[in-house]
Motif scaffolding. Structure first.
Motif, mmCIF file in Angstrom:
data_model
loop_
_atom_site.group_PDB
_atom_site.id
_atom_site.type_symbol
_atom_site.label_atom_id
_atom_site.label_comp_id
_atom_site.label_asym_id
_atom_site.label_seq_id
_atom_site.Cartn_x
_atom_site.Cartn_y
_atom_site.Cartn_z
ATOM 1 N N LYS A 70 -54.356 -96.080 6.905
ATOM 2 C CA LYS A 70 -53.406 -97.101 6.407
ATOM 3 C C LYS A 70 -53.112 -96.668 4.994
ATOM 4 O O LYS A 70 -53.872 -96.463 4.081
ATOM 5 C CB LYS A 70 -53.636 -98.549 6.184
ATOM 6 N N LEU A 71 -51.795 -96.014 5.016
ATOM 7 C CA LEU A 71 -51.360 -95.615 3.732
ATOM 8 C C LEU A 71 -50.184 -96.482 3.054
ATOM 9 O O LEU A 71 -49.675 -97.035 3.835
ATOM 10 C CB LEU A 71 -51.065 -94.224 3.357
ATOM 11 N N GLN A 72 -49.883 -96.743 1.544
ATOM 12 C CA GLN A 72 -49.129 -97.534 1.238
ATOM 13 C C GLN A 72 -48.027 -96.415 0.461
ATOM 14 O O GLN A 72 -48.521 -95.646 -0.448
ATOM 15 C CB GLN A 72 -49.486 -98.311 0.222
ATOM 16 N N TYR A 73 -46.737 -96.313 0.587
ATOM 17 C CA TYR A 73 -45.854 -95.513 -0.309
ATOM 18 C C TYR A 73 -45.586 -95.948 -1.540
ATOM 19 O O TYR A 73 -45.306 -97.050 -1.887
ATOM 20 C CB TYR A 73 -44.543 -95.425 0.748
ATOM 21 N N LEU A 74 -45.814 -94.955 -2.358
ATOM 22 C CA LEU A 74 -45.677 -95.312 -3.846
ATOM 23 C C LEU A 74 -44.170 -94.645 -4.487
ATOM 24 O O LEU A 74 -43.421 -95.462 -4.880
ATOM 25 C CB LEU A 74 -46.766 -94.755 -4.751
ATOM 26 N N TYR A 75 -44.154 -93.552 -4.528
ATOM 27 C CA TYR A 75 -42.906 -92.665 -5.088
ATOM 28 C C TYR A 75 -42.764 -91.126 -4.900
ATOM 29 O O TYR A 75 -43.851 -90.562 -4.478
ATOM 30 C CB TYR A 75 -42.912 -92.915 -6.790
ATOM 31 N N ILE A 80 -42.398 -84.112 -3.340
ATOM 32 C CA ILE A 80 -43.477 -84.455 -2.993
ATOM 33 C C ILE A 80 -43.698 -86.012 -3.047
ATOM 34 O O ILE A 80 -43.067 -86.683 -3.932
ATOM 35 C CB ILE A 80 -44.762 -83.944 -3.960
ATOM 36 N N HIS A 81 -43.962 -86.599 -1.901
ATOM 37 C CA HIS A 81 -43.878 -88.121 -2.003
ATOM 38 C C HIS A 81 -45.443 -88.544 -1.747
ATOM 39 O O HIS A 81 -46.103 -88.092 -1.243
ATOM 40 C CB HIS A 81 -43.506 -88.588 -0.425
ATOM 41 N N GLU A 91 -54.776 -91.442 -4.463
ATOM 42 C CA GLU A 91 -53.522 -91.197 -4.406
ATOM 43 C C GLU A 91 -53.167 -89.926 -3.610
ATOM 44 O O GLU A 91 -53.787 -88.908 -4.169
ATOM 45 C CB GLU A 91 -52.605 -91.127 -5.829
ATOM 46 N N LEU A 92 -52.333 -89.807 -2.702
ATOM 47 C CA LEU A 92 -52.184 -88.517 -1.961
ATOM 48 C C LEU A 92 -50.705 -88.039 -1.739
ATOM 49 O O LEU A 92 -49.852 -89.057 -1.732
ATOM 50 C CB LEU A 92 -52.599 -88.837 -0.452
ATOM 51 N N GLY A 93 -50.553 -86.853 -2.231
ATOM 52 C CA GLY A 93 -49.023 -86.435 -2.097
ATOM 53 C C GLY A 93 -48.929 -85.652 -0.781
ATOM 54 O O GLY A 93 -49.702 -84.713 -0.248
ATOM 55 N N LEU A 94 -47.637 -85.734 -0.319
ATOM 56 C CA LEU A 94 -47.458 -85.152 1.131
ATOM 57 C C LEU A 94 -45.909 -84.476 0.826
ATOM 58 O O LEU A 94 -44.937 -85.133 -0.039
ATOM 59 C CB LEU A 94 -47.194 -86.150 2.065
ATOM 60 N N SER A 95 -45.705 -83.149 1.041
ATOM 61 C CA SER A 95 -44.628 -82.495 1.045
ATOM 62 C C SER A 95 -43.475 -83.033 1.907
ATOM 63 O O SER A 95 -43.727 -83.569 2.939
ATOM 64 C CB SER A 95 -44.712 -81.064 1.093
ATOM 65 N N LEU A 106 -38.412 -93.944 4.109
ATOM 66 C CA LEU A 106 -39.645 -94.251 2.977
ATOM 67 C C LEU A 106 -38.984 -95.128 1.760
ATOM 68 O O LEU A 106 -37.839 -95.034 1.555
ATOM 69 C CB LEU A 106 -40.160 -92.930 2.203
ATOM 70 N N LYS A 107 -39.533 -96.484 1.546
ATOM 71 C CA LYS A 107 -39.119 -97.370 0.581
ATOM 72 C C LYS A 107 -40.342 -97.523 -0.044
ATOM 73 O O LYS A 107 -41.434 -97.566 0.562
ATOM 74 C CB LYS A 107 -38.241 -98.491 1.061
#
Length: 191
Positions: A70-75, A80-81, A91-95, A106-107
């Protein structure tokens, strides 16, 4: 771990040519003559391509252990999201290449499910329905409350979707992220 074709079932993840595939459909066939076989429909978890593959009855297939997180979207930042792992707070970044068109929905603080294989995120799944605020749409015509026509509306994530004519700027609407379509108005604008 190698498994036999008898163990194949819907939802199982397997390795084919070094890529992780999830079984969407699995049909065990035992013809009157000849050897049994398994007909499958597989989805590549990395690029979402669906293929059909038939396995012989005595074939061994490599099972892939895919972890769900489970991940929570940040910014977003420079295409990169960033997401936060809800267990480790890492914190994980996805292109955008990995996320593809899921970027449109995404919000902030949205909870998603990520699928990882050998610590690499293959894909994420958005919730099936998400509520968004309409940030811009053309003004509707007074008394037009039938669902006959549609118009474009920009939602808070930046995506543009088709909505009924009675939707106004400021309305909260429910969107189906699988079909990218309007479902219903949650709360109308009060005047």
């Amino acid at each position: 771990m190698a498994i036999s074709t008898n163990q194949l079932k819907n939802g199982l993840t397997i390795l084919i040519d070094g890529c992780v595939h999830q079984i969407i459909e699995c049909q065990h066939v035992k013809p009157g003559k000849g050897a049994a076989f398994v007909r499958t429909k597989l989805r590549n978890l990395k690029n979402n391509v669906i293929i059909e593959r038939t396995f012989k009855g005595d074939e061994k297939i490599e099972e892939a252990f895919v972890e769900e997180k489970k991940l929570q979207y940040l910014y977003p930042k420079d295409k990169i999201h960033y997401f936060m792992d809800q267990e480790t707070f890492e914190e994980l970044g996805l292109s955008e290449d990995v996320l593809k068109d899921k970027v449109l929905f995404l919000k902030d603080n949205l909870e998603v499910t990520a699928f990882l294989y050998e610590k690499e995120i293959l894909t994420i799944n958005l919730p099936n329905f998400i509520n968004f605020k309409v940030v811009y749409t053309e003004a509707g015509i007074k008394g037009d409350t039938v669902k006959l026509g549609t118009k474009s509306a920009t939602i808070e994530s930046g995506a543009v979707i088709q909505v009924p004519l009675f939707i106004e700027t400021g309305d909260i609407i429910k969107v189906d992220t699988r079909s990218k379509e309007y479902v219903e108005r949650i709360n109308p604008v009060r005047e």
